[in-house]
Design an enzyme around this catalytic site. Structure first.
Site, PDB file in Angstrom:
ATOM      1  N   LYS A 161       0.903   2.949   4.932  1.00 16.99           N
ATOM      2  CA  LYS A 161       1.599   3.515   6.089  1.00 16.99           C
ATOM      3  C   LYS A 161       2.170   2.450   7.011  1.00 16.99           C
ATOM      4  CE  LYS A 161      -1.177   7.750   6.004  1.00 16.99           C
ATOM      5  NZ  LYS A 161      -2.059   8.664   6.761  1.00 16.99           N
ATOM      6  N   GLY A 217       0.789  -1.220   0.000  1.00 18.22           N
ATOM      7  CA  GLY A 217       0.000   0.000   0.000  1.00 18.22           C
ATOM      8  C   GLY A 217       0.822   1.272   0.000  1.00 18.22           C
ATOM      9  N   HIS A 218       0.121   2.400  -0.008  1.00 15.45           N
ATOM     10  CA  HIS A 218       0.730   3.722  -0.111  1.00 15.45           C
ATOM     11  C   HIS A 218       1.496   4.104   1.151  1.00 15.45           C
ATOM     12  CE1 HIS A 218      -2.251   5.598   2.599  1.00 15.45           C
ATOM     13  NE2 HIS A 218      -3.065   4.659   2.106  1.00 15.45           N
ATOM     14  N   HIS A 219       2.513   4.951   0.978  1.00 18.00           N
ATOM     15  CA  HIS A 219       3.289   5.506   2.085  1.00 18.00           C
ATOM     16  C   HIS A 219       3.836   4.420   3.010  1.00 18.00           C
ATOM     17  CE1 HIS A 219       0.773   8.912   0.751  1.00 18.00           C
ATOM     18  NE2 HIS A 219       1.850   9.630   1.032  1.00 18.00           N
TER      19      HIS A 219
END
Length: 207
Positions: free
Chosen positions: A149, A129-131
Site C-alpha cells: 500500500k 509489496g501488495h497494492h
C-alpha cells in the site's frame, strides 16, 4: 534496441538476452563518437539516424538515473515503441502490471494488485509489496524493499537497500538514500537519508 551505451547498458543487455529477446544494437544521444565502433559487438546508432530501426524494433532505456525521460521522449519521437524486460527469475503477480519500457531484473518480486508504471527500473533483488503504485520513470535500486500500500511518485529514486514501510507515500522527484528506512511520507523533490529517514536536501529532481 537499448537506449544508451554505457556501463548499465551492459547489464541491461544481459537481461535482454536472458529474458529470451534478441538484441539488435544500441542507440546513443550523448556522445556521437560512440557510434563509430561497435559496443558489445553490436552497432551503436545515433538517435537522429535511428528512425529506420524503429519500424522493426522495440526499445528499452538503460539510463540508470531517472533523467532517462528525455532520451525516451527522443526515441518515441523517431517512432520507437517500447518493450518490457523481465528476467526469468523475476516473480510478478498475475494480478499486477508492468508498464511499457520497464525492466524487472533478477530476483525481483512484485506482490499482488500492484501497478508498476512505464520506464521503471526494478534492479536486482527489489521487493515491492501488495497494492502498491509505482509511477513512471522511477528507479528502485538493488535490494530495496517497498512494503504494501505504498505510493511512489513519478521520477523518484529509491536507493540501494532502502526500506519503505507500509502505507507510506514517496513524492514525485524525491530521492530516498541508500539504506534509509522511510517511516513517514516523503514530500516531492526532497532527499531523505538515515534511520528513520529525514529530509537532508530540498529542490532535488530524482537524481
Amino acid at each position: 534496441m537499448i537506449l544508451g551505451s554505457y556501463a548499465f547498458a551492459e547489464e541491461v543487455a544481459d537481461l535482454v538476452r536472458e529474458s529470451g529477446h534478441d538484441l539488435a544494437g544500441f542507440v546513443e544521444n550523448w556522445d556521437r563518437d560512440r557510434c563509430t565502433a561497435p559496443f558489445l559487438g553490436l552497432p551503436v546508432t545515433w538517435i537522429d539516424d535511428a528512425a529506420p530501426l524503429a519500424a522493426e524494433h522495440e526499445a528499452v532505456c538503460s539510463i540508470g538515473s531517472t533523467q532517462r525521460r528525455g532520451f525516451v521522449e527522443q526515441a518515441a519521437a523517431v517512432g520507437f515503441g517500447f518493450g518490457q524486460v523481465r528476467h526469468s527469475s523475476a516473480l510478478i503477480s498475475e494480478t499486477s502490471s508492468l508498464g511499457e519500457g520497464s525492466i524487472a531484473s533478477a530476483r525481483v518480486v512484485v506482490a499482488a494488485a500492484t501497478t508498476i508504471g512505464c520506464h521503471v527500473i526494478l534492479n536486482r533483488g527489489v521487493m515491492v509489496g501488495h497494492h502498491t503504485t509505482v509511477g513512471d520513470y522511477v528507479t528502485i535500486s538493488p535490494g530495496a524493499n517497498v512494503a504494501g500500500k505504498v505510493t511512489i511518485g513519478d521520477g523518484s529514486y529509491i536507493g540501494m537497500g532502502a526500506i519503505v514501510l507500509d502505507g507510506r507515500a514517496i513524492g514525485p522527484g524525491a530521492v530516498v538514500g541508500a539504506g534509509a528506512v522511510v517511516t513517514r511520507d516523503v514530500p516531492p523533490n526532497v532527499q531523505v537519508q538515515g534511520v528513520p529517514a529525514r529530509v537532508v536536501k530540498e529542490g532535488v529532481d530524482g537524481r
